[in-house]
Motif scaffolding. Structure first.
Motif, PDB file in Angstrom:
ATOM      1  N   PRO A 419     -87.817  25.329 -17.334  1.00  0.00           N
ATOM      2  CA  PRO A 419     -88.030  23.990 -16.773  1.00  0.00           C
ATOM      3  C   PRO A 419     -86.746  23.183 -16.622  1.00  0.00           C
ATOM      4  CG  PRO A 419     -89.684  24.481 -18.445  1.00  0.00           C
ATOM      5  CD  PRO A 419     -88.664  25.591 -18.509  1.00  0.00           C
ATOM      6  N   SER A 420     -85.800  23.384 -17.528  1.00  0.00           N
ATOM      7  CA  SER A 420     -84.548  22.624 -17.436  1.00  0.00           C
ATOM      8  C   SER A 420     -83.774  23.002 -16.170  1.00  0.00           C
ATOM      9  CB  SER A 420     -83.674  22.872 -18.672  1.00  0.00           C
ATOM     10  OG  SER A 420     -83.367  24.257 -18.796  1.00  0.00           O
ATOM     11  N   LEU A 421     -83.831  24.267 -15.781  1.00  0.00           N
ATOM     12  CA  LEU A 421     -83.178  24.711 -14.546  1.00  0.00           C
ATOM     13  C   LEU A 421     -83.865  24.090 -13.337  1.00  0.00           C
ATOM     14  CD1 LEU A 421     -81.257  26.444 -12.869  1.00  0.00           C
ATOM     15  CD2 LEU A 421     -82.847  28.380 -13.186  1.00  0.00           C
ATOM     16  N   ALA A 422     -85.190  24.116 -13.341  1.00  0.00           N
ATOM     17  CA  ALA A 422     -85.934  23.510 -12.232  1.00  0.00           C
ATOM     18  C   ALA A 422     -85.638  22.023 -12.124  1.00  0.00           C
ATOM     19  CB  ALA A 422     -87.434  23.742 -12.417  1.00  0.00           C
ATOM     20  N   ASP A 423     -85.582  21.335 -13.261  1.00  0.00           N
ATOM     21  CA  ASP A 423     -85.299  19.896 -13.252  1.00  0.00           C
ATOM     22  C   ASP A 423     -83.901  19.607 -12.736  1.00  0.00           C
ATOM     23  OD1 ASP A 423     -87.796  19.278 -14.214  1.00  0.00           O
ATOM     24  OD2 ASP A 423     -87.152  19.160 -16.322  1.00  0.00           O
ATOM     25  N   THR A 424     -82.935  20.431 -13.143  1.00  0.00           N
ATOM     26  CA  THR A 424     -81.559  20.243 -12.677  1.00  0.00           C
ATOM     27  C   THR A 424     -81.470  20.385 -11.164  1.00  0.00           C
ATOM     28  OG1 THR A 424     -80.631  21.044 -14.761  1.00  0.00           O
ATOM     29  CG2 THR A 424     -79.205  21.144 -12.816  1.00  0.00           C
ATOM     30  N   LEU A 425     -82.106  21.418 -10.625  1.00  0.00           N
ATOM     31  CA  LEU A 425     -82.104  21.618  -9.177  1.00  0.00           C
ATOM     32  C   LEU A 425     -82.808  20.459  -8.475  1.00  0.00           C
ATOM     33  CD1 LEU A 425     -82.956  25.426  -8.919  1.00  0.00           C
ATOM     34  CD2 LEU A 425     -80.715  24.347  -8.668  1.00  0.00           C
ATOM     35  N   ARG A 426     -83.944  20.052  -8.995  1.00  0.00           N
ATOM     36  CA  ARG A 426     -84.758  19.003  -8.376  1.00  0.00           C
ATOM     37  C   ARG A 426     -83.997  17.678  -8.324  1.00  0.00           C
ATOM     38  NH1 ARG A 426     -88.356  19.110 -11.890  1.00  0.00           N
ATOM     39  NH2 ARG A 426     -89.725  20.667 -10.942  1.00  0.00           N
ATOM     40  N   VAL A 427     -83.441  17.264  -9.428  1.00  0.00           N
ATOM     41  CA  VAL A 427     -82.779  15.948  -9.518  1.00  0.00           C
ATOM     42  C   VAL A 427     -81.492  15.921  -8.714  1.00  0.00           C
ATOM     43  CG1 VAL A 427     -81.640  14.330 -11.082  1.00  0.00           C
ATOM     44  CG2 VAL A 427     -83.816  15.394 -11.744  1.00  0.00           C
ATOM     45  N   ASN A 428     -80.667  16.936  -8.859  1.00  0.00           N
ATOM     46  CA  ASN A 428     -79.371  16.941  -8.175  1.00  0.00           C
ATOM     47  C   ASN A 428     -79.509  17.163  -6.677  1.00  0.00           C
ATOM     48  OD1 ASN A 428     -77.394  16.548 -10.359  1.00  0.00           O
ATOM     49  ND2 ASN A 428     -78.221  18.454 -11.146  1.00  0.00           N
ATOM     50  N   ALA A 429     -80.482  17.975  -6.270  1.00  0.00           N
ATOM     51  CA  ALA A 429     -80.707  18.168  -4.839  1.00  0.00           C
ATOM     52  C   ALA A 429     -81.144  16.865  -4.191  1.00  0.00           C
ATOM     53  CB  ALA A 429     -81.755  19.252  -4.608  1.00  0.00           C
ATOM     54  N   ALA A 430     -82.037  16.141  -4.850  1.00  0.00           N
ATOM     55  CA  ALA A 430     -82.492  14.860  -4.312  1.00  0.00           C
ATOM     56  C   ALA A 430     -81.326  13.891  -4.166  1.00  0.00           C
ATOM     57  CB  ALA A 430     -83.570  14.268  -5.216  1.00  0.00           C
ATOM     58  N   HIS A 431     -80.421  13.915  -5.129  1.00  0.00           N
ATOM     59  CA  HIS A 431     -79.263  13.015  -5.081  1.00  0.00           C
ATOM     60  C   HIS A 431     -78.318  13.381  -3.936  1.00  0.00           C
ATOM     61  CE1 HIS A 431     -76.082  10.367  -6.449  1.00  0.00           C
ATOM     62  NE2 HIS A 431     -75.241  11.392  -6.432  1.00  0.00           N
ATOM     63  N   GLU A 432     -78.062  14.681  -3.742  1.00  0.00           N
ATOM     64  CA  GLU A 432     -77.063  15.058  -2.752  1.00  0.00           C
ATOM     65  C   GLU A 432     -77.546  14.923  -1.309  1.00  0.00           C
ATOM     66  OE1 GLU A 432     -75.818  18.966  -3.678  1.00  0.00           O
ATOM     67  OE2 GLU A 432     -77.724  19.927  -3.207  1.00  0.00           O
ATOM     68  N   VAL A 433     -78.853  14.933  -1.079  1.00  0.00           N
ATOM     69  CA  VAL A 433     -79.348  14.759   0.292  1.00  0.00           C
ATOM     70  C   VAL A 433     -79.789  13.323   0.564  1.00  0.00           C
ATOM     71  CG1 VAL A 433     -80.101  17.161   0.375  1.00  0.00           C
ATOM     72  CG2 VAL A 433     -81.762  15.365  -0.183  1.00  0.00           C
ATOM     73  N   GLU A 434     -79.612  12.459  -0.408  1.00  0.00           N
ATOM     74  CA  GLU A 434     -80.050  11.067  -0.269  1.00  0.00           C
ATOM     75  C   GLU A 434     -79.421  10.387   0.934  1.00  0.00           C
ATOM     76  OE1 GLU A 434     -80.810   7.314  -3.320  1.00  0.00           O
ATOM     77  OE2 GLU A 434     -79.265   8.806  -3.777  1.00  0.00           O
ATOM     78  N   ALA A 435     -78.159  10.723   1.209  1.00  0.00           N
ATOM     79  CA  ALA A 435     -77.448  10.075   2.311  1.00  0.00           C
ATOM     80  C   ALA A 435     -77.889  10.584   3.679  1.00  0.00           C
ATOM     81  CB  ALA A 435     -75.937  10.293   2.156  1.00  0.00           C
ATOM     82  N   TYR A 436     -78.570  11.730   3.717  1.00  0.00           N
ATOM     83  CA  TYR A 436     -78.947  12.317   5.005  1.00  0.00           C
ATOM     84  C   TYR A 436     -80.274  11.718   5.472  1.00  0.00           C
ATOM     85  CZ  TYR A 436     -75.136  15.582   4.423  1.00  0.00           C
ATOM     86  OH  TYR A 436     -73.885  16.124   4.280  1.00  0.00           O
ATOM     87  N   THR A 437     -80.163  10.565   6.103  1.00  0.00           N
ATOM     88  CA  THR A 437     -81.313   9.873   6.679  1.00  0.00           C
ATOM     89  C   THR A 437     -81.175   9.903   8.192  1.00  0.00           C
ATOM     90  OG1 THR A 437     -80.191   7.737   6.706  1.00  0.00           O
ATOM     91  CG2 THR A 437     -81.394   8.335   4.690  1.00  0.00           C
ATOM     92  N   TRP A 438     -82.266   9.575   8.893  1.00  0.00           N
ATOM     93  CA  TRP A 438     -82.183   9.533  10.350  1.00  0.00           C
ATOM     94  C   TRP A 438     -81.270   8.409  10.826  1.00  0.00           C
ATOM     95  CZ3 TRP A 438     -82.827  13.572  12.905  1.00  0.00           C
ATOM     96  CH2 TRP A 438     -83.801  14.506  12.565  1.00  0.00           C
ATOM     97  N   SER A 439     -81.130   7.368  10.032  1.00  0.00           N
ATOM     98  CA  SER A 439     -80.184   6.307  10.382  1.00  0.00           C
ATOM     99  C   SER A 439     -78.762   6.862  10.408  1.00  0.00           C
ATOM    100  CB  SER A 439     -80.296   5.161   9.370  1.00  0.00           C
ATOM    101  OG  SER A 439     -79.335   4.157   9.641  1.00  0.00           O
ATOM    102  N   TRP A 440     -78.427   7.665   9.395  1.00  0.00           N
ATOM    103  CA  TRP A 440     -77.103   8.299   9.318  1.00  0.00           C
ATOM    104  C   TRP A 440     -76.883   9.217  10.525  1.00  0.00           C
ATOM    105  CZ3 TRP A 440     -75.609  13.404   9.118  1.00  0.00           C
ATOM    106  CH2 TRP A 440     -74.318  13.687   8.675  1.00  0.00           C
ATOM    107  N   THR A 441     -77.872  10.063  10.816  1.00  0.00           N
ATOM    108  CA  THR A 441     -77.757  10.996  11.941  1.00  0.00           C
ATOM    109  C   THR A 441     -77.635  10.248  13.262  1.00  0.00           C
ATOM    110  OG1 THR A 441     -79.020  12.701  10.775  1.00  0.00           O
ATOM    111  CG2 THR A 441     -78.915  12.876  13.164  1.00  0.00           C
ATOM    112  N   ALA A 442     -78.438   9.194  13.445  1.00  0.00           N
ATOM    113  CA  ALA A 442     -78.425   8.441  14.702  1.00  0.00           C
ATOM    114  C   ALA A 442     -77.098   7.719  14.911  1.00  0.00           C
ATOM    115  CB  ALA A 442     -79.573   7.440  14.720  1.00  0.00           C
ATOM    116  N   GLN A 443     -76.522   7.177  13.856  1.00  0.00           N
ATOM    117  CA  GLN A 443     -75.234   6.486  13.994  1.00  0.00           C
ATOM    118  C   GLN A 443     -74.149   7.441  14.470  1.00  0.00           C
ATOM    119  OE1 GLN A 443     -74.136   4.114  10.518  1.00  0.00           O
ATOM    120  NE2 GLN A 443     -76.284   3.646  10.149  1.00  0.00           N
ATOM    121  N   ARG A 444     -74.110   8.617  13.911  1.00  0.00           N
ATOM    122  CA  ARG A 444     -73.088   9.593  14.326  1.00  0.00           C
ATOM    123  C   ARG A 444     -73.365  10.129  15.731  1.00  0.00           C
ATOM    124  NH1 ARG A 444     -73.264   8.478   9.612  1.00  0.00           N
ATOM    125  NH2 ARG A 444     -71.573   8.717   8.115  1.00  0.00           N
ATOM    126  N   THR A 445     -74.638  10.306  16.043  1.00  0.00           N
ATOM    127  CA  THR A 445     -75.000  10.756  17.381  1.00  0.00           C
ATOM    128  C   THR A 445     -74.638   9.699  18.414  1.00  0.00           C
ATOM    129  OG1 THR A 445     -76.819  12.070  16.473  1.00  0.00           O
ATOM    130  CG2 THR A 445     -76.905  11.556  18.822  1.00  0.00           C
TER     131      THR A 445
END
Length: 461
Positions: A419-445
């Motif tokens: 479970p500790s491995l699953a939690d580490t992946l879950r929490v850190n993955a959520a943090h690292e993709v937090e910035a990837y929103t459609w607002s971010w994509t649209a601004q660069r596009t």
């Protein structure tokens, strides 16, 4: 700026990631104040199928048809900015992003049989308030074709219709999503002289594993070479464009796609898997095609069950391999541990993600992989194929070669066991993709678009 955008899918009518991408991008471009003329298939739901029948309304006399466009637009779940800045033009077409020549012929035959029955026309229009087919012209002229006789003719017919629509508007830029829209975009560019930006979400090599349809490849080649700029959804996709289409690398711009948190929950119905006896759910979610590698998922599942018999595998999706995969599960003697849901959408996807303990994307070639972001934003740890665009931004996930089913099974067992491995992946993955929103994509596009038309204040703002 004012953009003419040619697209195929648009929620709630969608069968894959392209619809999500078109919606997310146009939503945020409109929030930035850009005006968009979005050209999309016209679709009315048929009670015969969850799929959509597409009708050329010019072939029928329809009472109060002036209200028809407004009623269709009302179904699109638009924000205030979208209603203000986006104009929708609907083209009759049987095309969708995942269509093959054989599937197109099947769709055409099915629709022709359905429309021969006059009562079915009335059933279709009963779903639209105050719109009905009038008696005198309710059956198509047998000597005229609504749709092309084959897939490539249908693409050509679409391009002619799109060209007529383009002639009615003023715009600064032409934008087209994937190969089915490229011929239309090239025609419009030659007609107007406006710059053309091609969005490439997947190439013919990604979809077929190299067993390409030469005619589709030629259309992709035409679009990618004629485009003034190409926006690829990942570096993986850019490299494929350079490798197989030999276009100038200076004009290919990778911009990753996104997934907003609220997109994970949407309206739907009744699929709700139930766990029993300490079961763990491992989820495959996607089209059941060669490109997505579902057979590798099942072979890995069989190996994982040797070590963790409490795992239950959910295969969510539909496609050409559906029957073969059921047979494969039986051959592997794991049929009692694999649940095939068929096609899921809306609330059903949210429910299955909520119950999943692990998501696995075993794609042979995945230009991006929005579904992995959807899993991350639903707090599900992931294993993703190394041959995917999403692996470029998702670092806290298991990563495997799609063909290495031993390693895939090993990672499944370990993530579920610890479970500790699953939690580490879950929490850190959520943090690292937090910035990837459609607002971010649209601004660069939007910056790429603005540079193409010489609006320096937007391009470098």
């Amino acid at each position: 700026m004012r953009i003419l955008m040619l697209g195929w899918e648009y929620p709630p009518v969608k069968s894959g990631g392209l619809g999500t991408a078109c919606y997310g991008l146009t939503k945020e471009l409109s929030a930035l104040g850009h005006d968009i003329i979005f050209v999309a298939p016209f679709a009315i739901a048929s009670e015969k199928s969850r799929h959509l029948n597409l009708l050329d309304l010019s072939r029928y006399k329809i009472k109060n048809s002036s209200s028809l466009r407004e009623q269709i637009v009302e179904r699109l779940n638009l924000t205030a900015d979208m209603k203000k800045h986006i104009t929708y033009e609907f083209i009759s077409s049987l095309l969708n992003p995942y269509l093959t020549e054989q599937k197109y012929s099947q769709e055409l035959l099915t629709l022709a049989k359905y429309l021969r029955k006059k009562k079915n026309l009335r059933k279709i229009f009963q779903t639209l308030h105050d719109c009905e087919v009038l008696e005198n012209d309710s059956i198509p002229d047998k000597n005229k074709q609504i749709y092309g006789a084959n897939l490539l003719q249908e693409v050509y017919e679409y391009s002619l219709k799109a060209e007529k629509i383009a002639a009615q508007y003023d715009f600064d830029l032409i934008v087209a999503h994937d190969w089915m829209t490229f011929e239309a975009a090239v025609r419009i560019k030659r007609l107007t002289g406006k710059p053309f930006c091609a969005h490439i979400h997947a190439t013919e090599f990604d979809r077929t594993g190299g067993n390409i349809n030469k005619l589709i490849y030629d259309l992709e080649l035409l679009g990618l070479r004629e485009a003034d700029t190409v926006i690829a959804n990942s570096h993986f996709t850019k490299e494929n464009c350079l490798k197989y289409y030999h276009i100038d690398p200076r004009k290919v711009m990778p911009i990753h796609l996104a997934m907003d948190k609220e997109e994970v929950s949407s309206a739907g119905n009744d699929f709700d898997p139930v766990k029993t006896g300490g079961e763990k759910f491992v989820l495959f979610l996607g089209r059941l095609t060669m490109q997505k590698g579902p057979e590798y998922f099942l072979r890995a599942a069989a190996k994982a069950l040797q070590f963790s018999p409490e795992i239950r595998f959910i295969v969510a999706g539909s496609g050409e391999k559906f029957s073969a995969l059921i047979e494969l599960a039986a051959q592997l003697q794991i049929a009692n541990r694999v649940f095939f849901t068929g096609f899921l959408e809306g609330e059903n996807i949210r429910r299955v993600l909520k119950k999943a303990d692990l998501f696995v994307m075993s794609s042979v070639a995945e230009p991006f992989g929005l579904v992995a972001l959807e899993a991350v934003k639903a707090n599900v740890p992931c294993i993703v194929s190394k041959t995917s665009g999403v692996s470029e931004i998702l670092h806290h996930a298991g990563k495997v070669d799609f063909w290495d089913t031993d390693e895939m099974a090993n990672q499944m067992v370990n993530i579920l066991k610890y479970p500790s491995l699953a939690d580490t992946l879950r929490v850190n993955a959520a943090h690292e993709v937090e910035a990837y929103t459609w607002s971010w994509t649209a601004q660069r596009t939007a910056q790429v678009y603005a540079k193409m038309i010489g609006q320096k204040e937007l391009a470098y703002g």
